[in-house]
Design a protein around this motif. Structure first.
Motif, PDB file in Angstrom:
ATOM      1  N   ASP A 224       0.919  -1.055   0.055  1.00 35.16           N
ATOM      2  CA  ASP A 224      -0.038  -0.237  -0.058  1.00 35.16           C
ATOM      3  C   ASP A 224       1.036   1.226   0.170  1.00 35.16           C
ATOM      4  OD1 ASP A 224       1.128   0.337   2.438  1.00 35.16           O
ATOM      5  OD2 ASP A 224      -0.961  -0.507   3.454  1.00 35.16           O
ATOM      6  N   ALA A 225       0.302   2.469   0.142  1.00 36.23           N
ATOM      7  CA  ALA A 225       1.054   3.648   0.151  1.00 36.23           C
ATOM      8  C   ALA A 225       1.937   3.842   1.258  1.00 36.23           C
ATOM      9  CB  ALA A 225       0.175   4.866   0.087  1.00 36.23           C
ATOM     10  N   VAL A 226       1.636   3.097   2.565  1.00 39.21           N
ATOM     11  CA  VAL A 226       2.765   3.160   3.508  1.00 39.21           C
ATOM     12  C   VAL A 226       4.093   2.260   3.281  1.00 39.21           C
ATOM     13  CG1 VAL A 226       2.974   2.953   6.093  1.00 39.21           C
ATOM     14  CG2 VAL A 226       0.709   3.734   5.111  1.00 39.21           C
ATOM     15  N   ASP A 227       3.879   0.932   2.981  1.00 39.01           N
ATOM     16  CA  ASP A 227       4.787   0.231   2.920  1.00 39.01           C
ATOM     17  C   ASP A 227       5.572   0.206   1.425  1.00 39.01           C
ATOM     18  OD1 ASP A 227       4.419  -0.596   5.372  1.00 39.01           O
ATOM     19  OD2 ASP A 227       2.857  -2.076   4.785  1.00 39.01           O
ATOM     20  N   GLY A 228       4.896   0.896   0.302  1.00 38.18           N
ATOM     21  CA  GLY A 228       5.367   0.756  -0.890  1.00 38.18           C
ATOM     22  C   GLY A 228       6.804   1.425  -1.102  1.00 38.18           C
ATOM     23  N   PRO A 229       7.472   1.549  -2.051  1.00 39.23           N
ATOM     24  CA  PRO A 229       8.636   2.037  -2.683  1.00 39.23           C
ATOM     25  C   PRO A 229       8.214   3.470  -2.598  1.00 39.23           C
ATOM     26  CG  PRO A 229       7.824   0.963  -4.241  1.00 39.23           C
ATOM     27  CD  PRO A 229       7.051   0.343  -3.349  1.00 39.23           C
ATOM     28  N   ALA A 230       9.470   4.472  -2.599  1.00 37.18           N
ATOM     29  CA  ALA A 230       9.051   5.984  -2.454  1.00 37.18           C
ATOM     30  C   ALA A 230       8.506   6.408  -4.016  1.00 37.18           C
ATOM     31  CB  ALA A 230      10.459   6.822  -2.338  1.00 37.18           C
ATOM     32  N   THR A 231       8.674   5.959  -5.052  1.00 34.44           N
ATOM     33  CA  THR A 231       8.103   6.507  -6.265  1.00 34.44           C
ATOM     34  C   THR A 231       6.877   6.189  -6.304  1.00 34.44           C
ATOM     35  OG1 THR A 231      10.305   6.444  -7.196  1.00 34.44           O
ATOM     36  CG2 THR A 231       8.478   6.767  -8.691  1.00 34.44           C
ATOM     37  N   ALA A 232       6.395   4.977  -6.028  1.00 29.47           N
ATOM     38  CA  ALA A 232       5.060   4.615  -6.059  1.00 29.47           C
ATOM     39  C   ALA A 232       4.344   5.051  -5.090  1.00 29.47           C
ATOM     40  CB  ALA A 232       4.981   3.120  -5.934  1.00 29.47           C
ATOM     41  N   ARG A 233       4.922   5.399  -3.912  1.00 30.91           N
ATOM     42  CA  ARG A 233       4.081   5.984  -2.854  1.00 30.91           C
ATOM     43  C   ARG A 233       3.682   7.317  -3.145  1.00 30.91           C
ATOM     44  NH1 ARG A 233       7.970   6.620   0.954  1.00 30.91           N
ATOM     45  NH2 ARG A 233       7.890   4.127   1.622  1.00 30.91           N
ATOM     46  N   TRP A 234       4.916   8.045  -3.574  1.00 33.57           N
ATOM     47  CA  TRP A 234       4.316   9.477  -4.107  1.00 33.57           C
ATOM     48  C   TRP A 234       3.349   9.572  -5.160  1.00 33.57           C
ATOM     49  CZ3 TRP A 234       4.894  13.117  -0.963  1.00 33.57           C
ATOM     50  CH2 TRP A 234       6.025  13.221  -0.081  1.00 33.57           C
ATOM     51  N   GLY A 235       3.258   8.551  -6.128  1.00 36.09           N
ATOM     52  CA  GLY A 235       2.158   8.501  -7.163  1.00 36.09           C
ATOM     53  C   GLY A 235       1.074   8.190  -6.546  1.00 36.09           C
ATOM     54  N   LEU A 236       0.795   7.302  -5.570  1.00 36.29           N
ATOM     55  CA  LEU A 236      -0.454   7.038  -4.936  1.00 36.29           C
ATOM     56  C   LEU A 236      -1.127   8.067  -4.185  1.00 36.29           C
ATOM     57  CD1 LEU A 236       0.245   3.191  -3.671  1.00 36.29           C
ATOM     58  CD2 LEU A 236      -1.051   4.179  -5.468  1.00 36.29           C
ATOM     59  N   LEU A 237      -0.069   8.806  -3.392  1.00 35.70           N
ATOM     60  CA  LEU A 237      -0.571  10.164  -2.772  1.00 35.70           C
ATOM     61  C   LEU A 237      -0.950  11.018  -3.983  1.00 35.70           C
ATOM     62  CD1 LEU A 237       2.162  10.504  -0.101  1.00 35.70           C
ATOM     63  CD2 LEU A 237      -0.244   9.724   0.234  1.00 35.70           C
ATOM     64  N   ALA A 238      -0.301  11.276  -4.971  1.00 34.02           N
ATOM     65  CA  ALA A 238      -0.809  12.078  -5.966  1.00 34.02           C
ATOM     66  C   ALA A 238      -2.424  11.763  -6.577  1.00 34.02           C
ATOM     67  CB  ALA A 238       0.234  12.345  -7.094  1.00 34.02           C
ATOM     68  N   LEU A 239      -2.542  10.441  -6.604  1.00 32.82           N
ATOM     69  CA  LEU A 239      -3.610   9.808  -7.218  1.00 32.82           C
ATOM     70  C   LEU A 239      -4.581  10.316  -6.206  1.00 32.82           C
ATOM     71  CD1 LEU A 239      -2.697   6.402  -8.773  1.00 32.82           C
ATOM     72  CD2 LEU A 239      -3.741   8.148  -9.964  1.00 32.82           C
ATOM     73  N   ALA A 240      -4.498  10.281  -5.017  1.00 37.16           N
ATOM     74  CA  ALA A 240      -5.401  10.495  -3.965  1.00 37.16           C
ATOM     75  C   ALA A 240      -5.882  11.827  -3.830  1.00 37.16           C
ATOM     76  CB  ALA A 240      -4.867   9.978  -2.638  1.00 37.16           C
ATOM     77  N   VAL A 241      -4.789  12.796  -3.935  1.00 36.62           N
ATOM     78  CA  VAL A 241      -5.085  14.360  -4.097  1.00 36.62           C
ATOM     79  C   VAL A 241      -5.955  14.386  -5.353  1.00 36.62           C
ATOM     80  CG1 VAL A 241      -4.061  16.457  -4.246  1.00 36.62           C
ATOM     81  CG2 VAL A 241      -3.097  14.824  -2.436  1.00 36.62           C
ATOM     82  N   GLY A 242      -5.525  13.916  -6.467  1.00 35.73           N
ATOM     83  CA  GLY A 242      -6.186  14.246  -7.806  1.00 35.73           C
ATOM     84  C   GLY A 242      -7.469  13.610  -7.582  1.00 35.73           C
ATOM     85  N   THR A 243      -7.834  12.407  -7.156  1.00 36.21           N
ATOM     86  CA  THR A 243      -9.138  12.112  -6.993  1.00 36.21           C
ATOM     87  C   THR A 243     -10.231  12.998  -6.156  1.00 36.21           C
ATOM     88  OG1 THR A 243      -8.566   9.904  -7.002  1.00 36.21           O
ATOM     89  CG2 THR A 243     -10.536  10.176  -6.189  1.00 36.21           C
ATOM     90  N   VAL A 244      -9.743  13.465  -5.054  1.00 34.59           N
ATOM     91  CA  VAL A 244     -10.273  14.516  -4.111  1.00 34.59           C
ATOM     92  C   VAL A 244     -10.506  15.502  -4.983  1.00 34.59           C
ATOM     93  CG1 VAL A 244     -10.546  15.818  -2.229  1.00 34.59           C
ATOM     94  CG2 VAL A 244      -9.584  13.552  -2.034  1.00 34.59           C
ATOM     95  N   ALA A 245      -9.571  16.239  -5.802  1.00 32.70           N
ATOM     96  CA  ALA A 245      -9.969  17.450  -6.394  1.00 32.70           C
ATOM     97  C   ALA A 245     -10.619  17.156  -7.751  1.00 32.70           C
ATOM     98  CB  ALA A 245      -8.356  17.881  -7.220  1.00 32.70           C
ATOM     99  N   ALA A 246     -10.722  16.252  -8.331  1.00 31.70           N
ATOM    100  CA  ALA A 246     -11.643  16.015  -9.509  1.00 31.70           C
ATOM    101  C   ALA A 246     -12.979  15.832  -8.942  1.00 31.70           C
ATOM    102  CB  ALA A 246     -11.240  14.762 -10.281  1.00 31.70           C
ATOM    103  N   ALA A 247     -13.275  15.176  -7.899  1.00 33.46           N
ATOM    104  CA  ALA A 247     -14.630  14.920  -7.027  1.00 33.46           C
ATOM    105  C   ALA A 247     -15.180  16.249  -7.055  1.00 33.46           C
ATOM    106  CB  ALA A 247     -14.528  13.990  -6.131  1.00 33.46           C
ATOM    107  N   VAL A 248     -14.134  17.428  -6.257  1.00 34.59           N
ATOM    108  CA  VAL A 248     -14.857  18.523  -5.999  1.00 34.59           C
ATOM    109  C   VAL A 248     -15.081  19.363  -6.993  1.00 34.59           C
ATOM    110  CG1 VAL A 248     -14.036  20.743  -4.545  1.00 34.59           C
ATOM    111  CG2 VAL A 248     -13.437  18.571  -3.512  1.00 34.59           C
ATOM    112  N   VAL A 249     -14.156  19.277  -8.144  1.00 30.59           N
ATOM    113  CA  VAL A 249     -14.702  19.940  -9.514  1.00 30.59           C
ATOM    114  C   VAL A 249     -15.988  19.796  -9.992  1.00 30.59           C
ATOM    115  CG1 VAL A 249     -13.964  20.536 -11.754  1.00 30.59           C
ATOM    116  CG2 VAL A 249     -12.311  20.491  -9.858  1.00 30.59           C
ATOM    117  N   ALA A 250     -16.160  18.415  -9.980  1.00 28.52           N
ATOM    118  CA  ALA A 250     -17.543  17.736 -10.426  1.00 28.52           C
ATOM    119  C   ALA A 250     -18.668  18.266  -9.526  1.00 28.52           C
ATOM    120  CB  ALA A 250     -17.387  16.447 -10.358  1.00 28.52           C
ATOM    121  N   GLY A 251     -18.405  18.164  -8.215  1.00 23.07           N
ATOM    122  CA  GLY A 251     -19.511  18.343  -7.235  1.00 23.07           C
ATOM    123  C   GLY A 251     -19.981  19.977  -7.256  1.00 23.07           C
ATOM    124  N   GLY A 252     -18.936  20.530  -7.414  1.00 22.45           N
ATOM    125  CA  GLY A 252     -19.058  22.118  -7.093  1.00 22.45           C
ATOM    126  C   GLY A 252     -18.973  23.138  -8.564  1.00 22.45           C
TER     127      GLY A 252
END
Length: 601
Positions: A224-252
């Motif tokens: 997962d994002a905690v135990d994964g390697p650094a590059t993949a971890r930052w990628g998953l965090l970027a995916l999470a931020v992008g998901t929330v951002a896209a959802a807020v854009v859609a909702g608002g």
């Protein structure tokens, strides 16, 4: 005249309704699409082709074959966002197509970082859809990886070109889609969907951060994002931020086409990440499904479906977009009944498939589904007793069983996550111990119940937000008696879920603060739901507060029932401290509900 604002005159505004967004979008042909948006569509198409070529070429040189035949799926997912955008533009609905590009672009940086892990250390990338390692021999990237990364970069550029008005000149048909305020989504509807979008985006983000699948293969790491390697971890965090951002854009978004397009782009990009993980968990030997990808995909699908189901009001001259509470309650009721049916099948169905001549172990954990199925079914049936579509002076929102029971259902649904996590944990442990043991229909029903419960919770949240927007809450207060009883109940609930309800010499129960494993996620979800109900009840109107607190009482009651239902799984089992705390929390929540009903504000 090319814009709706130019067509309107003071004398005609009251006599003729304005055209809806769909009608206006139908008159915007390719010739009227802004050049910047045309460039964005072309850039997205080029990026999709590069990403698909990267799949066909292969991201690694001399890599072992993938765990399953994934090429067609990966190519389709690579082409999906750009293809949807181009289809909407070709259908004379360019505002939706532009928003699709924007929604997908917000997840592209995270996808690029996740792919870049293949260059940093492919053996820790956990990508069985691309290759299934059979040794620790190092792997080197090939041209296919750089093609895929270039595709992600072009997706970001395409989203930037399509953002906003895409450089449309004022007075052109495309600019009119944004210049006419009469077709804006009203603040009321936007506020409802912003809250629902935050919920969906958060659920989706959490799903992306969890393990993509379970693995008993020493060469395929499920990190997962905690135990994964650094590059993949930052990628998953970027995916999470992008998901929330896209959802807020859609909702608002002020414009309904933009909202729908952004949600569609989010769904397409989320599918590109999660569907290969889901397929790997289902199709690859020694891998099994995990909850994370399902949560992320379902959250994006629920938000997209909700926005596409919203219809412009019949009062089109105001451009108002209203939410029909009766329809929302009925949809929630149908989803709740489906959840109850899946929970019943999960409780009665076979959890494991064992070789002939071997007795299947008793699935004690799945028994918890049975009381929950009855609770969810009863509360869902009450949602069909709907009141008026919108509250009125003669029919306030308090009238009707649907509005009164919906908060209780929203809390009780957390119990489905509690039961599903325990049942799936037991099944995955058994299948991991022996390659001859497989999962049965009960496991698939448990997964279906979990997904349906999440969908039901989203629609219940949307209905609750729609109802609250028509209620004057400016003079609400926080009665001390309700605050005190709810706080006591919440504290007792923490102990109920943190402490085991069953103790035995050779039995180690999952926990929230220790012994954390897959079943602990269910404990955590149920605990968060119960605490949230206790925190929200003092600020709610008395009937809603009572419903929240009774729903929390039901969840801790099911926690207490876990002991008599599953005690036989451990030799010399005895009641644990969690059982007595669960019974005390149940009584405290019932007292808090009675206090809330008796309080007048």
């Amino acid at each position: 005249m090319t814009s709706r604002t130019q067509r309107r005159t003071p004398g005609r505004a009251a006599a003729q309704p304005e055209r809806t967004d769909v009608q206006a979008a139908e008159r915007i042909g390719w010739a009227d699409v802004p050049p910047r948006l045309k460039a964005g569509v072309a850039t997205a198409a080029a990026g999709a082709v590069l990403a698909a070529a990267g799949v066909l070429v292969g991201p690694l040189a001399d890599a072992p074959p993938p765990g399953f035949a994934a090429t067609a799926l990966l190519v389709l997912l690579a082409l999906l966002p750009a293809g949807l955008a181009a289809a909407f533009v070709a259908a004379s609905r360019p505002a939706i197509g532009a928003a699709v590009l924007l929604g997908a672009a917000l997840l592209a940086p995270g996808r690029a970082l996740v792919d870049l892990q293949l260059a940093a250390d492919a053996l820790r990338a956990s990508r069985p859809e691309l290759f299934l390692p059979t040794s620790l021999a190092p792997l080197t990237p090939s041209a296919g990886l750089w093609l895929a990364l270039a595709g992600h970069l072009l997706a970001v550029v395409a989203g930037g070109l399509a953002a906003g008005r895409a450089g449309a000149v004022p007075g052109t048909p495309y600019a009119a889609e944004f210049d006419d305020p009469s077709a804006d989504r009203p603040t009321r509807a936007r506020s409802v969907f912003v809250r629902a979008a935050l919920l969906a985006g958060t659920v989706g983000a959490v799903g992306l951060l969890l393990v993509p699948f379970g693995s008993e293969d020493a060469f395929v790491l499920a990190l997962d994002a905690v135990d994964g390697p650094a590059t993949a971890r930052w990628g998953l965090l970027a995916l999470a931020v992008g998901t929330v951002a896209a959802a807020v854009v859609a909702g608002g978004a002020a414009r309904l086409p933009v909202a729908r397009g952004a949600a569609t782009g989010l769904f397409a990009a989320t599918a590109a990440v999660t569907l290969p993980q889901i397929a790997a968990g289902l199709a690859v030997e020694r891998l099994h499904p995990a909850a994370g990808p399902y949560l992320a995909l379902l959250a994006a699908a629920a938000l997209t479906a909700a926005l596409w189901l919203v219809r412009p009001s019949a009062a089109a001259e105001t451009g108002d977009v209203r939410l029909d509470l009766r329809r929302l309650h009925r949809v929630t009721g149908v989803l709740g009944l489906l959840t109850a049916a899946a929970a019943l099948l999960a409780g009665l169905g076979a959890q494991l498939v064992v070789p002939e001549g071997v007795d299947a172990p008793t699935a004690y954990a799945s028994r918890v589904f049975l009381p929950l199925a009855a609770l969810v079914a009863a509360l869902s049936c009450a949602l069909f007793a709907t009141g008026p579509a919108r509250p009125t002076r003669t029919a306030p929102p308090a009238g009707g069983a649907a509005a009164a029971t919906r908060p209780a259902l929203a809390v009780v649904l957390a119990g489905i996550a509690f039961a599903a996590a325990g049942s799936l944990d037991a099944a995955f442990t058994a299948t991991g111990a022996s390659g001859e043991v497989g999962v049965g229909a009960g496991v698939w029903s448990a997964g279906a119940a979990l997904l349906l419960a999440a969908a039901t919770a989203v629609t219940a949240a949307i209905a609750g937000g729609a109802e609250r927007d028509d209620v004057d809450l400016t003079e609400r207060d926080y009665p001390l008696a309700v605050v005190a009883t709810s706080a006591v109940a919440g504290l007792l609930a923490v102990g109920a879920f943190a402490m085991p309800v069953l103790t035995a010499p050779d039995f180690v129960a999952p926990g929230v603060f220790s012994e954390f494993r897959f079943a602990s996620w269910g404990l955590l979800v149920a605990l968060v739901a119960v605490i949230a109900a206790a925190a929200l009840a003092p600020a709610a109107r008395p009937p809603r507060a009572a419903a929240l607190l009774l729903g929390a009482a039901a969840v801790v009651g099911v926690r207490a029932l876990e002991y008599p239902l599953t005690a036989a799984r451990a030799v010399e089992g005895a009641p644990g401290q969690g059982l007595w705390l669960a019974l005390a929390a149940f009584a405290a929540f019932v007292v808090a509900a009675a206090t809330a009903v008796s309080t007048r504000r």
